[in-house]
Design a protein around this motif. Structure first.
Motif, PDB file in Angstrom:
ATOM      1  N   LEU A  16       0.709  -1.051   0.027  1.00  0.00           N
ATOM      2  CA  LEU A  16      -0.063  -0.098   0.139  1.00  0.00           C
ATOM      3  C   LEU A  16       0.778   1.312  -0.037  1.00  0.00           C
ATOM      4  O   LEU A  16       1.730   1.329   0.945  1.00  0.00           O
ATOM      5  N   THR A  17       0.680   1.942  -0.960  1.00  0.00           N
ATOM      6  CA  THR A  17       1.578   3.599  -1.167  1.00  0.00           C
ATOM      7  C   THR A  17       0.471   4.510  -0.818  1.00  0.00           C
ATOM      8  O   THR A  17      -0.416   4.536  -1.719  1.00  0.00           O
ATOM      9  N   LEU A  18       0.742   5.386   0.037  1.00  0.00           N
ATOM     10  CA  LEU A  18      -0.122   6.600   0.241  1.00  0.00           C
ATOM     11  C   LEU A  18       0.704   7.977   0.113  1.00  0.00           C
ATOM     12  O   LEU A  18       1.983   7.941   0.331  1.00  0.00           O
ATOM     13  N   ASP A  19       0.048   8.949  -0.442  1.00  0.00           N
ATOM     14  CA  ASP A  19       0.900  10.290  -0.888  1.00  0.00           C
ATOM     15  C   ASP A  19       0.052  11.252  -0.352  1.00  0.00           C
ATOM     16  O   ASP A  19      -1.246  11.476  -0.326  1.00  0.00           O
TER      17      ASP A  19
ATOM     18  N   PRO B  66       0.523  14.851  -1.517  1.00  0.00           N
ATOM     19  CA  PRO B  66       1.186  15.716  -2.383  1.00  0.00           C
ATOM     20  C   PRO B  66       2.197  16.982  -1.713  1.00  0.00           C
ATOM     21  O   PRO B  66       1.502  17.630  -0.981  1.00  0.00           O
ATOM     22  N   GLY B  67       3.262  17.024  -2.071  1.00  0.00           N
ATOM     23  CA  GLY B  67       4.157  17.937  -1.314  1.00  0.00           C
ATOM     24  C   GLY B  67       4.629  17.736   0.107  1.00  0.00           C
ATOM     25  O   GLY B  67       5.353  18.400   0.401  1.00  0.00           O
ATOM     26  N   ARG B  68       4.094  16.861   0.579  1.00  0.00           N
ATOM     27  CA  ARG B  68       4.064  16.498   2.142  1.00  0.00           C
ATOM     28  C   ARG B  68       4.786  15.178   2.549  1.00  0.00           C
ATOM     29  O   ARG B  68       5.363  15.150   3.610  1.00  0.00           O
ATOM     30  N   GLY B  69       4.676  14.494   1.684  1.00  0.00           N
ATOM     31  CA  GLY B  69       5.123  12.932   1.989  1.00  0.00           C
ATOM     32  C   GLY B  69       4.409  11.892   1.451  1.00  0.00           C
ATOM     33  O   GLY B  69       3.488  11.942   0.876  1.00  0.00           O
ATOM     34  N   MET B  70       5.286  10.730   1.324  1.00  0.00           N
ATOM     35  CA  MET B  70       4.719   9.478   0.716  1.00  0.00           C
ATOM     36  C   MET B  70       5.341   8.270   1.736  1.00  0.00           C
ATOM     37  O   MET B  70       6.287   8.297   2.148  1.00  0.00           O
ATOM     38  N   THR B  71       4.506   7.282   1.734  1.00  0.00           N
ATOM     39  CA  THR B  71       4.912   6.029   2.338  1.00  0.00           C
ATOM     40  C   THR B  71       4.396   4.780   1.869  1.00  0.00           C
ATOM     41  O   THR B  71       3.302   4.873   1.154  1.00  0.00           O
ATOM     42  N   THR B  72       5.239   3.969   1.767  1.00  0.00           N
ATOM     43  CA  THR B  72       4.853   2.481   1.229  1.00  0.00           C
ATOM     44  C   THR B  72       5.093   1.833   2.364  1.00  0.00           C
ATOM     45  O   THR B  72       6.086   1.449   2.993  1.00  0.00           O
ATOM     46  N   SER B  73       3.867   0.753   2.417  1.00  0.00           N
ATOM     47  CA  SER B  73       3.959  -0.253   3.580  1.00  0.00           C
ATOM     48  C   SER B  73       3.496  -1.556   2.945  1.00  0.00           C
ATOM     49  O   SER B  73       2.904  -1.602   2.029  1.00  0.00           O
ATOM     50  N   HIS B  74       4.007  -2.612   3.490  1.00  0.00           N
ATOM     51  CA  HIS B  74       3.820  -3.847   2.858  1.00  0.00           C
ATOM     52  C   HIS B  74       3.749  -5.061   4.038  1.00  0.00           C
ATOM     53  O   HIS B  74       4.345  -4.599   5.053  1.00  0.00           O
TER      54      HIS B  74
ATOM     55  N   HIS C  17     -12.115  -4.921  -0.332  1.00  0.00           N
ATOM     56  CA  HIS C  17     -12.580  -3.505   0.387  1.00  0.00           C
ATOM     57  C   HIS C  17     -12.686  -3.367   1.792  1.00  0.00           C
ATOM     58  O   HIS C  17     -11.750  -2.527   2.263  1.00  0.00           O
ATOM     59  N   ASP C  18     -12.968  -4.514   2.394  1.00  0.00           N
ATOM     60  CA  ASP C  18     -12.940  -4.542   3.846  1.00  0.00           C
ATOM     61  C   ASP C  18     -11.503  -4.596   4.308  1.00  0.00           C
ATOM     62  O   ASP C  18     -10.944  -3.868   5.182  1.00  0.00           O
ATOM     63  N   VAL C  19     -10.560  -5.400   3.496  1.00  0.00           N
ATOM     64  CA  VAL C  19      -9.114  -5.291   3.965  1.00  0.00           C
ATOM     65  C   VAL C  19      -8.493  -4.161   3.538  1.00  0.00           C
ATOM     66  O   VAL C  19      -7.512  -3.757   4.230  1.00  0.00           O
ATOM     67  N   PHE C  20      -8.756  -3.572   2.530  1.00  0.00           N
ATOM     68  CA  PHE C  20      -8.208  -2.159   2.134  1.00  0.00           C
ATOM     69  C   PHE C  20      -8.338  -1.086   3.150  1.00  0.00           C
ATOM     70  O   PHE C  20      -7.393  -0.354   3.578  1.00  0.00           O
ATOM     71  N   ARG C  21      -9.595  -1.014   3.638  1.00  0.00           N
ATOM     72  CA  ARG C  21      -9.933  -0.054   4.645  1.00  0.00           C
ATOM     73  C   ARG C  21      -9.272  -0.584   5.856  1.00  0.00           C
ATOM     74  O   ARG C  21      -8.508   0.386   6.626  1.00  0.00           O
ATOM     75  N   ARG C  22      -8.998  -1.759   6.507  1.00  0.00           N
ATOM     76  CA  ARG C  22      -8.396  -1.823   7.493  1.00  0.00           C
ATOM     77  C   ARG C  22      -6.879  -1.813   7.424  1.00  0.00           C
ATOM     78  O   ARG C  22      -5.982  -1.135   8.498  1.00  0.00           O
ATOM     79  N   LEU C  23      -6.216  -1.945   6.364  1.00  0.00           N
ATOM     80  CA  LEU C  23      -4.926  -1.583   6.039  1.00  0.00           C
ATOM     81  C   LEU C  23      -4.551  -0.111   6.059  1.00  0.00           C
ATOM     82  O   LEU C  23      -3.811   0.354   6.409  1.00  0.00           O
ATOM     83  N   LEU C  24      -5.590   0.675   5.394  1.00  0.00           N
ATOM     84  CA  LEU C  24      -5.537   2.236   5.516  1.00  0.00           C
ATOM     85  C   LEU C  24      -5.486   2.517   7.148  1.00  0.00           C
ATOM     86  O   LEU C  24      -4.562   3.245   7.569  1.00  0.00           O
TER      87      LEU C  24
ATOM     88  N   SER D   2      -5.100  11.142   6.046  1.00  0.00           N
ATOM     89  CA  SER D   2      -5.936  11.757   4.995  1.00  0.00           C
ATOM     90  C   SER D   2      -5.185  11.647   3.640  1.00  0.00           C
ATOM     91  O   SER D   2      -5.340  12.416   2.886  1.00  0.00           O
ATOM     92  N   ALA D   3      -4.198  10.811   3.730  1.00  0.00           N
ATOM     93  CA  ALA D   3      -3.535  10.716   2.316  1.00  0.00           C
ATOM     94  C   ALA D   3      -4.065  10.144   1.418  1.00  0.00           C
ATOM     95  O   ALA D   3      -5.221   9.602   1.479  1.00  0.00           O
ATOM     96  N   ASN D   4      -3.668  10.210   0.001  1.00  0.00           N
ATOM     97  CA  ASN D   4      -4.318   9.535  -1.120  1.00  0.00           C
ATOM     98  C   ASN D   4      -3.486   8.250  -1.281  1.00  0.00           C
ATOM     99  O   ASN D   4      -2.290   8.209  -1.389  1.00  0.00           O
ATOM    100  N   CYS D   5      -4.442   7.316  -1.646  1.00  0.00           N
ATOM    101  CA  CYS D   5      -3.836   6.051  -2.261  1.00  0.00           C
ATOM    102  C   CYS D   5      -3.491   5.891  -3.497  1.00  0.00           C
ATOM    103  O   CYS D   5      -4.299   6.124  -4.386  1.00  0.00           O
ATOM    104  N   VAL D   6      -2.218   5.792  -3.895  1.00  0.00           N
ATOM    105  CA  VAL D   6      -1.699   5.677  -5.192  1.00  0.00           C
ATOM    106  C   VAL D   6      -1.316   4.298  -5.597  1.00  0.00           C
ATOM    107  O   VAL D   6      -1.120   4.055  -6.976  1.00  0.00           O
ATOM    108  N   PHE D   7      -1.430   3.380  -4.713  1.00  0.00           N
ATOM    109  CA  PHE D   7      -1.119   2.025  -5.234  1.00  0.00           C
ATOM    110  C   PHE D   7      -1.512   1.224  -4.035  1.00  0.00           C
ATOM    111  O   PHE D   7      -1.456   1.311  -2.800  1.00  0.00           O
ATOM    112  N   PHE D   8      -2.163  -0.019  -4.328  1.00  0.00           N
ATOM    113  CA  PHE D   8      -2.648  -1.164  -3.583  1.00  0.00           C
ATOM    114  C   PHE D   8      -2.908  -2.390  -4.280  1.00  0.00           C
ATOM    115  O   PHE D   8      -3.279  -2.422  -5.239  1.00  0.00           O
ATOM    116  N   THR D   9      -2.254  -3.281  -3.611  1.00  0.00           N
ATOM    117  CA  THR D   9      -2.213  -4.692  -4.168  1.00  0.00           C
ATOM    118  C   THR D   9      -2.664  -5.597  -3.019  1.00  0.00           C
ATOM    119  O   THR D   9      -2.116  -5.472  -1.965  1.00  0.00           O
TER     120      THR D   9
END
Length: 82
Positions: free
Chosen positions: A25-28, A30-38, A50-57, A69-76
């Motif tokens: 999961l990559t969250l961004d 813009p202009g303030r930071g980005m993180t990728t977790s796995h 969707h349940d898993v996505f929300r729990r991981l967020l 409040s970041a934007n999701c830019v990648f999820f698998t």
């Protein structure tokens, strides 16, 4: 649902100790930071993607509150097998 995050790629963890699915999961902010977790996760019976996505967020935001409040830019979410 359980989740684990991996910290080193070289550490061999027995498959039995891992979850049934691998996620990235990559969250961004813009202009303030980005993180990728796995990690791995074993969703409860009847859970949807969707349940898993929300729990991981929620999990990532609990580890780094700036990302709440970041934007999701990648999820698998894929079965954790070859």
């Amino acid at each position: 649902m359980t989740s684990q995050t991996s910290t080193t790629a070289s550490a061999a963890v027995p498959a039995a100790a891992q979850g049934s699915h691998m996620w990235v999961l990559t969250l961004d902010m813009p202009g303030r930071g980005m993180t990728t977790s796995h990690g791995t996760v074993t969703p409860p019976a009847g859970a949807t993607r969707h349940d898993v996505f929300r729990r991981l967020l929620d999990y990532v935001a609990s580890e780094d509150p700036r990302m709440a409040s970041a934007n999701c830019v990648f999820f698998t979410l894929e079965p954790n097998r070859l």
